[in-house]
Write an enzyme that holds these catalytic residues in place. Structure first.
Site, PDB file in Angstrom:
ATOM      1  N   ASP A 134       0.877  -1.166   0.000  1.00  0.00           N
ATOM      2  CA  ASP A 134       0.000   0.000   0.000  1.00  0.00           C
ATOM      3  C   ASP A 134       0.918   1.221   0.000  1.00  0.00           C
ATOM      4  O   ASP A 134       2.095   1.131   0.371  1.00  0.00           O
ATOM      5  CB  ASP A 134      -0.939   0.010   1.214  1.00  0.00           C
ATOM      6  CG  ASP A 134      -2.076   1.020   1.035  1.00  0.00           C
ATOM      7  OD1 ASP A 134      -2.000   1.859   0.106  1.00  0.00           O
ATOM      8  OD2 ASP A 134      -3.042   0.992   1.818  1.00  0.00           O
TER       9      ASP A 134
HETATM   10  C1  BGC Z   1      -4.728   3.760   0.353  1.00  0.00           C
HETATM   11  C2  BGC Z   1      -4.904   2.885  -0.880  1.00  0.00           C
HETATM   12  C3  BGC Z   1      -4.725   3.718  -2.119  1.00  0.00           C
HETATM   13  C4  BGC Z   1      -3.355   4.355  -2.076  1.00  0.00           C
HETATM   14  C5  BGC Z   1      -3.056   5.221  -3.275  1.00  0.00           C
HETATM   15  C6  BGC Z   1      -3.425   4.520   0.301  1.00  0.00           C
HETATM   16  O1  BGC Z   1      -3.353   5.459   1.338  1.00  0.00           O
HETATM   17  O2  BGC Z   1      -4.773   2.965   1.511  1.00  0.00           O
HETATM   18  O3  BGC Z   1      -6.163   2.284  -0.854  1.00  0.00           O
HETATM   19  O4  BGC Z   1      -4.887   2.915  -3.242  1.00  0.00           O
HETATM   20  O5  BGC Z   1      -3.259   5.175  -0.919  1.00  0.00           O
HETATM   21  O6  BGC Z   1      -3.799   6.390  -3.225  1.00  0.00           O
END
Ligand code: BGC
Length: 793
Positions: free
Chosen positions: A233
């Site tokens: 993530d």
């Molecule tokens: C979130 C993800 C997201 C990523 C990119 C993260 O903070 O948990 O779900 O895809 O950011 O924006």
């Protein structure tokens, strides 16, 4: 696929260790790096999960205006209520077509995490409290996306059950809860959807960060056969070398944090095997090749059609919770529309999933276009939760003498979002006061709700009808008008339980918890809890009314345990409207040595029937549908004994039952004496029993002290020492100034600041050496601080 894998391996065999290490870190916020020397082109990723959020510039910002316009589909909590994998597949395909048009190769979604508590800030982005439903809808969406050559990123693996301390919280859960509940949706989505990537969650799972959690990769690849790239993530990769050694392939985003150099150092020092680096590089190359092949698939991108598809999904998702013969309303009626949310509806959630809608339809406009005699009054302010007496009086005056009132209520923006959890299930007090006053003035009121997750509805007896729209996307406004006026019969079914009160919810005592999130209730979340604890929820899982009625014929069960069973029945539309019924199949073990949920969803089918028509609905039931995980044997098994198959219109409206028997299975050890509160659920799960279930003492959080701080320390830890306090004071002042007009948002931001670990500093533009120098200062090591400052990454 085998060919592509071979090609990827051939590429990797020509790469230097530096090239391989570079591949394991993104090129920037959204791009995956290629290898120019070998002619491998990089690709772009973008959020997800209910539409495309492609940033205009390559930085991160959740402001809609900073991303390209795209179709904003209903959010996941709504999509799940359709109980319609085909629609989810169409939605996946449509989102992917927009990705293709924008040259985006991977869309970050869907998210199939379980909803442990209705307070979860990101619940609107997740499908359900039930893993079977979440897994099936998720798999269908992935298939749709990938059918036009855009990869999915199944997220957030795993047990990302809360937003509070989401970067570091340790989710502690027992093996059965993992296997039968929390990982199950991922298992279905991986096996049936075959996503190109899986996104590893921020949190820790049973003590180890998900990105570094070997056990998770073992299950993902070894047991489920995942053949794609495991991606962190955004900002979840604390120690890339440890991650790659465990099974991580790609760190996102790519920021200047020296992690590629760390990989090479770990390789030299023997902490990372070359085979692991090769695996990671090969999986990233495979992703690039899949994207390359994907681009060859022909596609069209018809945004008008996508807008209509979003509307169809919103129509199919809305759940009619209550209807005392009020709905559908008629266009000829003299109607009042009340509620600021009718004029400025909430149609999506906040955070990284926020989309810049291509076109936006408001419920009020859609109703006005259909109802000639319509009065509108806002009734409340969206920026103030308190009751506004003048607005309420105006609304009461507007509804007097009207044939019907459509009262729009719900959670205003900022009340549910990525980054923090909700604190209560209530609507803003001013809206509750409005509902009471309006219903008293005119009982012919239908309350129309917009929210991404369940609400407490203490006033539910007052209106004659309640329609839950969830967050219906950009065309949710027209969908609402069609549903309210009976152009379409509601057919959504709750994918999550609506409790009476917060205190009734399964994790009420523990959620969100501190640094360790003890998932004490084990298997008993959602309807599994309410059933076992014999509590009556406000509206049960699977519930949803229609403008028509359906009758169920007798069940027919054929087959045996060797070949599997086939269960069928005929369903007839006995009302005056055309409509869709969601026929749900639950399995209830009648004899078991283990504690088990009273019943679990193992099948569902949505069928559309014209008035007076009937259809046969059939399910195949395999032994595997009845399985449980035995932690002592480390495998799934099917227990011998009788099982009741229940066909219902909801989890609490079972229409047909029949029994089957398994004799060729086995039994688990009876643990009733050790774990009485899991066999007889009353809502309390004592710590010592949970420790027995975990098979280890309850994990406790030991706050780090001066001298032991590492990069996982957050500002809240560092405030124990002077440099931490000074930094906190400065940051606090800056935030108070920045959020001087929105102190509540400022307070939430402050909370996130305080709980963000230091390793994420480079994401915020703070060079790693500054963060390390600061850490050394907090540990009282001035020399190390100086060395870090002068060091280079
Ligand atoms: C979130 C993800 C997201 C990523 C990119 C993260 O903070 O948990 O779900 O895809 O950011 O924006």
């Amino acid at each position: 696929m085998e060919e592509l894998r071979r090609e990827a391996a051939a590429y990797v065999s020509q790469m230097t260790p530096e090239e391989k290490a570079a591949l394991c870190v993104g090129a920037d916020f959204w791009h995956v790096r290629g290898v120019e020397r070998l002619g491998l082109r990089g690709i772009m990723t973008a959020d997800g999960p209910h539409g495309l959020r492609k940033q205009v510039a390559h930085h991160d910002s959740a402001r809609p205006s900073d991303s390209v316009p795209a179709t904003c589909f209903p959010t996941a909590s709504a999509v799940a209520c359709t109980f319609d994998p085909e629609l989810a597949q169409e939605m996946g395909r449509a989102m992917a077509e927009e990705c293709r048009a924008e040259r985006v190769s991977v869309l970050l979604g869907p998210g199939v995490n379980m909803k442990r508590s209705p307070l979860g800030g990101r619940n609107f982005e997740y499908f359900s409290e039930d893993p079977y439903l979440a897994g099936k809808i998720g798999a269908a969406m992935i298939r749709g996306m990938q059918s036009v050559g855009v990869g999915a990123s199944l997220k957030h693996f795993a047990l990302n059950s809360q937003e509070s301390r989401r970067m570091t919280v340790d989710s502690a859960a027992d093996e059965r809860a993992l296997r039968e509940l929390y990982l199950r949706a991922f298992e279905i989505a991986v096996k049936e959807g075959r996503p190109w990537t899986v996104m590893m969650a921020y949190n820790r799972l049973n003590g180890t960060y998900c990105c570094e959690n070997q056990a998770l990769y073992g299950i993902l690849r070894g047991e489920w056969g995942f053949d794609g790239a495991a991606v962190s993530d955004w900002g979840a990769s604390r120690d890339l070398a440890a991650g790659v050694a465990a099974g991580l392939d790609l760190e996102m985003p790519g920021v200047k944090n020296g992690h590629a150099a760390d990989l090479l150092r770990a390789l030299r020092e023997g902490r990372l095997a070359e085979a692991n680096l090769d695996r990671a590089a090969e999986n990233v190359v495979l992703l690039l090749l899949r994207a390359r092949e994907g681009e060859k698939i022909p596609y069209t991108c018809d945004r008008e059609a996508h807008h209509r598809l979003a509307e169809k999904i919103a129509e199919s998702a809305a759940v009619l919770l209550k209807n005392d013969s009020l709905l559908p309303g008629g266009a000829a009626q003299n109607a009042a529309v009340i509620g600021a949310l009718a004029a400025r509806g909430r149609y999506q959630g906040d955070g990284s999933s926020r989309i810049h809608p291509w076109r936006l339809e408001q419920p009020l406009d859609a109703l006005r276009a259909k109802i000639p005699r319509l009065t509108y009054a806002p009734g409340y302010r969206l920026d103030d939760p308190a009751a506004d007496r003048a607005l309420i009086e105006e609304a009461v005056a507007a509804v007097r003498g009207k044939d019907i009132v459509y009262l729009f209520a719900g959670l205003p923006e900022g009340w549910e979002s990525e980054g923090y959890d909700r604190r209560s299930l209530d609507l803003p007090a001013g809206q509750e006061a409005l509902i009471e006053a309006v219903c008293r003035a005119n009982p012919n009121t239908a309350v129309v709700l917009q929210a991404g997750s369940p609400l407490a509805l203490p006033w539910a007896d007052l209106p004659r009808a309640i329609l839950m729209l969830y967050l219906g996307g950009e065309s949710g406004g027209s969908a609402a008008a069609k549903l309210l006026l009976g152009e379409v019969s509601p057919s959504g079914r709750l994918a999550e339980t609506f409790p009476e009160t917060l205190a009734d919810t399964p994790a009420a005592r523990d959620y969100p918890g501190g640094h360790v999130a003890l998932h004490r209730e084990s298997l008993f979340i959602g309807y599994r809890f309410y059933d076992a604890a014999r509590r009556t929820p406000r509206y049960p899982f699977g519930h949803g009314l229609s403008y028509t009625t359906f009758s169920y014929g007798a069940p027919v069960l054929e087959g045996d345990e060797g070949v599997g069973w086939r269960l069928s029945c005929r369903v007839k539309n006995t009302g005056a409207f055309a409509g869709a019924e969601v026929v749900q199949l639950y399995a209830a073990p009648l004899e078991s040595n283990c504690f088990r949920p009273v019943q679990e969803l193992i099948g569902f089918q949505k069928i559309y029937l014209k008035s007076g028509c009937e259809k046969e609905v059939s399910f195949t039931v395999k032994e595997g549908d009845l399985r449980i995980y035995d932690p002592e044997q480390g495998r799934f098994l099917v227990e011998n004994g009788a099982y009741e198959l229940r066909i219902g219109a909801s989890s609490r409206d079972i229409r047909l039952r029949c029994t089957l028997r398994v004799t060729a299975g086995t039994r688990c050890r009876d643990r009733r004496r050790e774990l009485p509160h899991y066999y007889e659920v009353d809502g309390f799960f004592p710590g010592e029993e949970f420790a027995r279930l975990l098979g280890r003492p309850l994990p406790e959080y030991a706050p780090p002290r001066k001298g032991t701080y590492d990069e996982s320390a957050a500002l809240e830890d560092l405030c124990a020492v002077r440099p931490g306090r000074i930094l906190a004071a400065v940051l606090r002042r800056c935030l108070s100034w920045k959020y001087r007009k929105r102190p509540e948002a400022g307070a939430r931001m402050w909370e996130q600041f305080c709980t963000t670990p230091l390793w994420q500093a480079p994401l915020g533009g703070v060079p790693r050496r500054f963060a390390e120098a600061f850490l050394a200062l907090c540990n009282g090591c001035w020399g190390a601080a100086l060395r870090a400052l002068l060091g280079k990454y």
